[in-house]
Design an enzyme around this catalytic site. Structure first.
Site, PDB file in Angstrom:
ATOM      1  N   ARG A   1       0.815  -1.226   0.000  1.00 39.32           N
ATOM      2  CA  ARG A   1       0.000   0.000   0.000  1.00 39.32           C
ATOM      3  C   ARG A   1       0.845   1.271   0.000  1.00 39.32           C
ATOM      4  O   ARG A   1       0.344   2.356  -0.290  1.00 39.32           O
ATOM      5  CB  ARG A   1      -0.938  -0.006   1.213  1.00 39.32           C
ATOM      6  CG  ARG A   1      -2.054  -1.033   1.095  1.00 39.32           C
ATOM      7  CD  ARG A   1      -3.000  -0.979   2.289  1.00 39.32           C
ATOM      8  NE  ARG A   1      -4.121  -1.887   2.128  1.00 39.32           N
ATOM      9  CZ  ARG A   1      -4.086  -3.172   2.420  1.00 39.32           C
ATOM     10  NH1 ARG A   1      -2.975  -3.705   2.891  1.00 39.32           N
ATOM     11  NH2 ARG A   1      -5.144  -3.941   2.260  1.00 39.32           N
TER      12      ARG A   1
ATOM     13  N   SER B   1       8.851 -16.416  16.947  1.00 42.42           N
ATOM     14  CA  SER B   1       7.466 -16.619  16.514  1.00 42.42           C
ATOM     15  C   SER B   1       6.535 -15.659  17.237  1.00 42.42           C
ATOM     16  O   SER B   1       6.505 -15.602  18.470  1.00 42.42           O
ATOM     17  CB  SER B   1       7.033 -18.063  16.798  1.00 42.42           C
ATOM     18  OG  SER B   1       5.630 -18.175  16.790  1.00 42.42           O
ATOM     19  N   ARG B   2       5.734 -14.924  16.471  1.00 40.59           N
ATOM     20  CA  ARG B   2       4.794 -13.979  17.086  1.00 40.59           C
ATOM     21  C   ARG B   2       3.727 -14.708  17.901  1.00 40.59           C
ATOM     22  O   ARG B   2       3.277 -14.206  18.934  1.00 40.59           O
ATOM     23  CB  ARG B   2       4.171 -13.100  16.005  1.00 40.59           C
ATOM     24  CG  ARG B   2       5.146 -12.140  15.354  1.00 40.59           C
ATOM     25  CD  ARG B   2       4.465 -11.183  14.400  1.00 40.59           C
ATOM     26  NE  ARG B   2       3.951 -11.845  13.218  1.00 40.59           N
ATOM     27  CZ  ARG B   2       4.636 -12.002  12.082  1.00 40.59           C
ATOM     28  NH1 ARG B   2       5.875 -11.554  11.997  1.00 40.59           N
ATOM     29  NH2 ARG B   2       4.098 -12.595  11.040  1.00 40.59           N
TER      30      ARG B   2
ATOM     31  N   GLU C   1      -1.254 -14.653  13.610  1.00 39.48           N
ATOM     32  CA  GLU C   1      -2.415 -15.258  12.967  1.00 39.48           C
ATOM     33  C   GLU C   1      -3.121 -16.284  13.851  1.00 39.48           C
ATOM     34  O   GLU C   1      -4.298 -16.579  13.664  1.00 39.48           O
ATOM     35  CB  GLU C   1      -2.004 -15.925  11.651  1.00 39.48           C
ATOM     36  CG  GLU C   1      -1.545 -14.975  10.557  1.00 39.48           C
ATOM     37  CD  GLU C   1      -2.690 -14.186   9.929  1.00 39.48           C
ATOM     38  OE1 GLU C   1      -3.845 -14.329  10.383  1.00 39.48           O
ATOM     39  OE2 GLU C   1      -2.411 -13.407   9.000  1.00 39.48           O
TER      40      GLU C   1
ATOM     41  N   LYS D   1      -0.674 -24.977  13.499  1.00 39.62           N
ATOM     42  CA  LYS D   1       0.443 -24.927  14.450  1.00 39.62           C
ATOM     43  C   LYS D   1       0.546 -23.567  15.126  1.00 39.62           C
ATOM     44  O   LYS D   1       1.152 -23.446  16.201  1.00 39.62           O
ATOM     45  CB  LYS D   1       1.759 -25.316  13.765  1.00 39.62           C
ATOM     46  CG  LYS D   1       2.158 -24.452  12.581  1.00 39.62           C
ATOM     47  CD  LYS D   1       2.887 -23.183  12.939  1.00 39.62           C
ATOM     48  CE  LYS D   1       2.963 -22.267  11.741  1.00 39.62           C
ATOM     49  NZ  LYS D   1       3.652 -20.992  12.037  1.00 39.62           N
TER      50      LYS D   1
END
Length: 308
Positions: A35, A229-230, A256, A166
């Site tokens: 964007r 990892s978030r 996510e 996962k």
């Protein structure tokens, strides 16, 4: 398709830029649209041979709507590198792309691929999956490099679901570490996480073997054991007593697994699938229970056979 395909990446986040890094590593040129780019999406996708979607799950439909007003070449291969489930339809990204572009080859890219490690030049492996084997093999050849080993399979749904489900387990793993429950507890958690993922996958049409590969077990191990990892960070923060809003505000990017947990519970109720780990994470994210209560609830479940 030529030996020098025109490649366009959509999505300027960490994963989109990492994909660009991998293409450079394999000596392919590309252009990246986000964007913030001044060029229009129409200009960037004109005559594109390989279109790679690296947007978050919530951005998929917006990009689709824009692309459907344009004219992609009939032979354009669409690669989806998004891990998640659509809250409205419970569909995977590849299912959404295939519905929107039924005449195009859709390829899923998924594996134990932590962006920050790859951008350091550390070795990794992944899977590209499609019902069109030639399309998958072309994408395989494009991404393969000295630091990135690429495998092919023919189970796109299973490949996606491994990488998607996962993320929920990574939240659980982070909670485990945040509570300092130890190695025994974490080993038990991850071992029981895999059959839960398989139950969901098989119900949705995936192949069992896929979950024992890179996009299943491989991604599970990487994401559930790495502070990079978030989703793990979300769980770790919850285990340390932080609230979800505070944790998400400090994240670099999207976790996510939070959205996936909500969709997975919806799916489990519709399809009558047993998802005990996911259910406790669902309650925890909704602040219905504490991390300690989630652990207690899992430990107090009815005794059963290990293999059913």
């Amino acid at each position: 398709m030529t030996n020098n395909p025109k490649i366009t990446i959509i999505g300027g986040g960490a994963w989109g830029n990492t994909i660009g890094y991998l293409l450079t590593r394999s000596n392919y040129d590309y252009q990246l649209w986000s964007r913030t780019v001044t060029k229009s999406l129409a200009t960037m996708t004109e005559n594109t041979d390989i279109l790679i979607s690296a947007v978050s799950m919530k951005g998929v439909r917006d990009i689709l709507q824009q692309l459907q007003t344009l004219e992609l070449k009939s032979e354009t291969i669409i690669v989806t590198a998004t891990k998640g489930l659509d809250l409205e339809t419970t569909h995977t990204p590849s299912q959404i792309w295939q519905t929107a572009f039924p005449n195009h080859s859709i390829v899923v890219l998924s594996g134990p691929n932590l962006a920050k490690e790859i951008q350091k030049g550390l070795p990794a492996a992944t899977v590209v999956s499609s019902q069109n084997n030639k399309a998958a093999e072309l994408v395989q050849s494009v991404f393969a490099s000295d630091i990135f080993r690429v495998y092919v399979n023919d189970d796109p749904i299973g490949t996606e679901l491994g990488g998607t489900l996962k993320n929920v387990m990574a939240i659980a793993s982070g909670v485990c570490d945040g509570l300092e429950l130890g190695t025994n507890a974490k080993a038990a958690l991850l071992t029981r996480a895999l059959p839960e993922m398989i139950r969901v996958g098989v119900k949705l049409g995936a192949q069992i073997d896929t979950f024992f590969g890179l996009s299943g077990l491989g991604d599970l191990l990487a994401t559930c054991d790495s502070p990079l990892s978030r989703n793990y960070q979300v769980g770790f923060g919850l285990g340390k007593g932080k609230n979800l809003e505070e944790i998400l505000a400090q994240l670099e990017g999207t976790a996510e697994g939070v959205n996936t947990t909500n969709v997975l519970i919806k799916l489990a109720q519709q399809q009558n699938i047993s998802v005990p780990i996911t259910y406790q994470i669902y309650l925890l994210l909704r602040e219905k229970i504490s991390p300690q209560e989630a652990v207690k609830n899992l430990m107090a479940r009815e005794l059963k056979e290990e293999f059913e």
